[in-house]
Design a protein around this motif. Structure first.
Motif, PDB file in Angstrom:
ATOM      1  N   UNK A  37       0.837  -1.204   0.000  1.00 61.47           N
ATOM      2  CA  UNK A  37       0.000   0.000   0.000  1.00 61.47           C
ATOM      3  C   UNK A  37       0.871   1.253   0.000  1.00 61.47           C
ATOM      4  N   UNK A  38       0.439   2.262  -0.749  1.00 65.78           N
ATOM      5  CA  UNK A  38       1.182   3.519  -0.847  1.00 65.78           C
ATOM      6  C   UNK A  38       0.204   4.684  -0.995  1.00 65.78           C
ATOM      7  N   UNK A  39       0.738   5.873  -0.776  1.00 68.34           N
ATOM      8  CA  UNK A  39       0.079   7.101  -1.184  1.00 68.34           C
ATOM      9  C   UNK A  39       0.862   7.611  -2.377  1.00 68.34           C
ATOM     10  N   UNK A  40       0.194   8.316  -3.288  1.00 70.43           N
ATOM     11  CA  UNK A  40       0.858   8.736  -4.522  1.00 70.43           C
ATOM     12  C   UNK A  40       0.208   9.997  -5.059  1.00 70.43           C
ATOM     13  N   UNK A  41       0.843  10.576  -6.066  1.00 75.01           N
ATOM     14  CA  UNK A  41       0.234  11.671  -6.811  1.00 75.01           C
ATOM     15  C   UNK A  41       0.345  11.359  -8.295  1.00 75.01           C
ATOM     16  N   UNK A  42      -0.547  11.979  -9.068  1.00 72.49           N
ATOM     17  CA  UNK A  42      -0.519  11.813 -10.518  1.00 72.49           C
ATOM     18  C   UNK A  42      -0.651  13.173 -11.172  1.00 72.49           C
ATOM     19  N   UNK A  43       0.278  13.480 -12.051  1.00 75.47           N
ATOM     20  CA  UNK A  43       0.291  14.731 -12.789  1.00 75.47           C
ATOM     21  C   UNK A  43      -0.281  14.464 -14.179  1.00 75.47           C
ATOM     22  N   UNK A  44      -1.510  14.912 -14.419  1.00 75.85           N
ATOM     23  CA  UNK A  44      -2.165  14.636 -15.700  1.00 75.85           C
ATOM     24  C   UNK A  44      -1.472  15.335 -16.871  1.00 75.85           C
ATOM     25  N   UNK A  45      -0.819  16.461 -16.613  1.00 77.99           N
ATOM     26  CA  UNK A  45      -0.156  17.196 -17.696  1.00 77.99           C
ATOM     27  C   UNK A  45       1.060  16.459 -18.232  1.00 77.99           C
ATOM     28  N   UNK A  46       1.759  15.744 -17.364  1.00 77.07           N
ATOM     29  CA  UNK A  46       2.992  15.061 -17.788  1.00 77.07           C
ATOM     30  C   UNK A  46       2.855  13.550 -17.834  1.00 77.07           C
ATOM     31  N   UNK A  47       1.771  13.001 -17.270  1.00 75.29           N
ATOM     32  CA  UNK A  47       1.614  11.549 -17.220  1.00 75.29           C
ATOM     33  C   UNK A  47       2.551  10.894 -16.229  1.00 75.29           C
ATOM     34  N   UNK A  48       2.934  11.633 -15.185  1.00 75.24           N
ATOM     35  CA  UNK A  48       3.900  11.132 -14.218  1.00 75.24           C
ATOM     36  C   UNK A  48       3.231  10.898 -12.860  1.00 75.24           C
TER      37      UNK A  48
END
Length: 134
Positions: A37-48
């Motif tokens: 299990x993790x917490x994460x972020x997603x940048x829609x502009x860069x796909x990262x």
């Protein structure tokens, strides 16, 4: 700057901003999956997608030993709705990239991530997205 490799519907983008945890699947050196299990972020502009962790964790070591072709899957679920982000992953302790990961994490989860001395960021260049009920 990387460009988004996958176009996401607005419902999927909105789902990925909610502060739900996810699971990160990496491959051990023997090829077996390691799911955590993790917490994460997603940048829609860069796909990262970004996951902060300690350098010595199994997930970080799996990505590091996988080399430039290391692939991972990051899955966020809420009831019968889910999104899986797949792609190539790297591990870095670059101060600027780590600071950006911490900044984004703090915005999404409204608290800073743990800050051990060996903090690194797993960066995932997303090239495939699977989802259900979004």
């Amino acid at each position: 700057m990387r460009r988004a490799t996958v176009e996401l519907p607005s419902t999927t983008r909105a789902f990925l901003t909610r502060p739900h945890p996810a699971t990160l699947t990496t491959l051990r050196p023997d090829g077996t999956p390691h799911v955590t299990p993790v917490r994460f972020t997603y940048d829609t502009a860069t796909g990262l997608a970004r996951v902060t962790t300690r350098a010595g964790t199994r997930k970080a070591r799996n990505v590091a030993t996988g080399g430039p072709t290391a692939r991972v899957a990051l899955c966020q679920a809420d009831g019968f709705r889910w999104v899986t982000l797949e792609g190539r992953a790297t591990v870095t302790d670059d101060p600027a990239r780590l600071a950006e990961a911490v900044r984004r994490y703090s915005v999404r989860y409204r608290a800073a991530p743990p800050a051990p001395r060996d903090l690194v960021v797993v960066e995932i260049t997303v090239d495939r997205v699977l989802s259900l009920n979004l």
